[in-house]
Design an enzyme around this catalytic site. Structure first.
Site, short mmCIF file in Angstrom:
data_model
loop_
_atom_site.label_atom_id
_atom_site.label_comp_id
_atom_site.label_asym_id
_atom_site.label_seq_id
_atom_site.Cartn_x
_atom_site.Cartn_y
_atom_site.Cartn_z
N ALA A 210 0.85 -1.19 0.00
CA ALA A 210 0.00 0.00 0.00
C ALA A 210 0.88 1.25 0.00
CB ALA A 210 -0.92 -0.02 1.21
N SER A 211 0.28 2.38 0.22
CA SER A 211 1.01 3.65 0.10
C SER A 211 2.09 3.82 1.16
CB SER A 211 0.03 4.82 0.17
OG SER A 211 -0.75 4.75 1.36
N VAL B 176 2.66 -5.79 3.38
CA VAL B 176 2.28 -6.88 4.28
C VAL B 176 2.99 -8.17 3.86
CG1 VAL B 176 0.38 -8.26 5.19
CG2 VAL B 176 0.04 -5.82 4.71
N ASP C 267 -11.16 4.71 6.33
CA ASP C 267 -10.76 4.23 5.00
C ASP C 267 -11.41 2.88 4.70
OD1 ASP C 267 -9.47 4.41 2.59
OD2 ASP C 267 -7.54 3.70 3.31
#
Length: 553
Positions: A147-148, A152, A301
């Protein structure tokens, strides 16, 4: 004169070479602070002037949109980090943006590249003093997601438990202060250029973004959200937050229980599990509605990647919704939450007096615009909500004056509840999730019911106090009876409006089914009908053609 010119030339060349050397050095550093900020300011100012100079010429709008979209998303992709998150926020709204924005936004959804294993190992050495393979029984060096701000990895604890290890990308903290400063300055610049209220939100947004990169805070948020769901009899079995190993997590490494599931909007995979995607969507909407209207602790989010569905561990035929990524939360004040509950109830009861009272209390001048933003559909003070069909003419009138109305939207910015920034973001993402799978759930009615639950919980407490006073002073019987009658009447009006809205929703669902039976494909859903009318008017007014196949991939 001849002696002076070479000297000046020498200093000029020396300065130029020095600047080039600094930029060259910066571009080879991990954070690239100077390069990223110069890129942001240059393009941010250029785009503002581009729209300011050419935005009024309808014939040039398609070329202008394409030019601006390419420049804007190029900056997001090159800067990466928090800029990817900003671009993804814009991408979530892209269904009502010009085609050029949609195409670039679609590419950005997968533009969060993973960092190499060596960078991840450096984070572990700095936080634990050990490499991942010395902390876990197994650690997959290839990330399962990026992600940004983090990526993970799948790992196994020495106890044998399977876990997800979320590791923050090392450059993020170095970049964050400068990125937020650049964005704050651009907000002020755009506010000046376009005369719109923008900069007053900067402090609130910055504070929450800083919290989002603290994984200890994310661990607390996840545990708190789970505790809140456990207090909800209707949701405690249907919603799940994976276990968080806070004792072995750090500010940059978060270790959670590994949970298998499929994305909320992947209807084929949900069906393959033998589950009803409509039921899963309904649970997800109610989960977020419970946060907005009851607990007041709201996920910031809730996009489909953060909402998974699996077979319930105790009943394989029932879905269980899993909520991930608890970094960005907003805590509503009790006063805001109760007023927001009252606002939703008042909109359904066509109680314009209460709508105006809440709006004025929040410093909002344009009540119709605020109601439209709240419901995410045009609202008119001339018709009750269940009679409003959102005609093209109404959308045209709404859009024609939107810029002028925005300038005067807030009478007093200091009174505007800044929780609303993230609440509206939450609701827009939830609406987009529902719309993406054909609007199987009457989202508005579900949220309205939870708004009334929020009011009821508070009124039950007040009722107990009234009963106590009643026994102390028998003359309060008349007042209590009058209050009971008013409450029952208001509930009847509210339930009648819900019933009429459900009739409209059922009509659309029947039309969808009939269209699919006759033509092999469903017609537009409840949410899509509103968006389609918006798209039609965007074309009529601005010459903008919306790409219908943006999310087909």
């Amino acid at each position: 004169m001849r002696k002076w010119i070479p000297g000046r030339t020498k200093y000029t060349l020396g300065g130029t070479l020095g600047i080039l050397a600094v930029f060259t050095w910066d571009r080879h550093t991990e954070a690239q602070l100077l390069t990223r900020n110069v890129r942001t300011f240059y393009h941010g100012i250029a785009l503002a002037f581009d729209y300011k100079l050419h935005g009024d010429d309808v014939t040039k709008l398609p070329a202008l949109h394409e030019r601006v979209a390419n420049q804007m998303f190029d900056v997001f992709e090159k800067n990466a980090g928090l800029y990817i998150k900003i671009g993804q926020v814009i991408a979530a709204q892209s269904a009502v943006l010009p085609t050029a924005y949609q195409q670039r936004a679609k590419k950005l959804l997968d533009s969060a590249p993973a960092v190499p294993l060596s960078s991840i190992e450096r984070v572990f050495l700095e936080d634990y003093g050990k490499l991942p393979q010395h902390i876990f029984k197994t650690f997959d060096p290839v990330p399962v997601a990026s992600a940004s701000i983090a990526q993970v990895h799948r790992a196994t604890l020495w106890s044998g438990e399977l876990v997800a290890v979320k590791v923050q990308k090392p450059a993020v903290r170095k970049q964050m202060t400068w990125d937020l400063l650049a964005l704050r300055m651009l907000l002020h610049f755009y506010e000046y250029m376009f005369e719109l209220p923008l900069s007053f939100t900067a402090n609130f947004i910055e504070r929450h973004i800083r919290q989002e990169v603290d994984f200890v805070n994310e661990a607390r948020n996840g545990q708190r959200a789970w505790n809140n769901f456990l207090q909800q009899p209707k949701l405690r079995q249907m919603v799940y937050v994976p276990k968080i190993y806070g004792d072995i997590s750090t500010e940059r490494v978060l270790i959670c229980e590994w949970v298998d599931g499929v994305q909320l909007t992947d209807t084929k995979k949900i069906a393959h599990l033998g589950l009803d995607y409509k039921e899963a969507m309904s649970i997800a909407i109610e989960a977020f509605a419970s946060q907005i209207f009851e607990s007041g602790f709201v996920h910031g989010d809730p996009h489909a990647g953060n909402v998974l569905v699996r077979n319930h561990p105790q009943n394989k035929r029932k879905p269980q919704v899993i909520l991930l990524d608890h970094g960005l939360y907003v805590q509503e004040s009790k006063e805001f939450r109760l007023n927001y509950c009252r606002l939703w109830q008042a909109l359904y009861m066509f109680d314009l007096k209460t709508v105006e009272e809440v709006s004025r209390q929040w410093g909002i001048h344009d009540i119709e615009m605020f109601a439209s933003i709240t419901l995410q559909k045009p609202f008119s003070q001339d018709k009750a909500i269940h009679l409003q069909r959102t005609s093209i003419q109404e959308i045209y009138d709404f859009q024609m004056g939107i810029k002028a109305r925005l300038k005067h939207f807030l009478e007093d910015q200091a009174r505007f509840p800044q929780e609303m920034i993230f609440i509206l973001r939450n609701m827009e993402i939830v609406r987009a999730n529902n719309m993406m799978v054909g609007s199987p759930v009457n989202r508005l009615n579900l949220m309205a019911k939870w708004a009334v639950r929020g009011i009821d919980r508070e009124e039950n407490h007040d009722q107990q106090n009234r009963q106590l006073r009643l026994y102390q002073r028998p003359t309060h019987w008349v007042q209590s009876l009058a209050h009971f009658a008013v409450t029952k009447w208001r509930r009847f009006v509210f339930e009648f409006t819900l019933f009429m809205m459900n009739l409209s929703f059922c009509f659309v669902r029947v039309k969808q089914s009939a269209h699919q039976l006759l033509y092999g494909a469903p017609s537009q859903g409840f949410e899509e009908l509103i968006d389609q009318r918006m798209k039609e008017q965007m074309y009529q007014q601005f010459g903008i053609v919306i790409d219908e196949h943006m999310f087909d991939a």
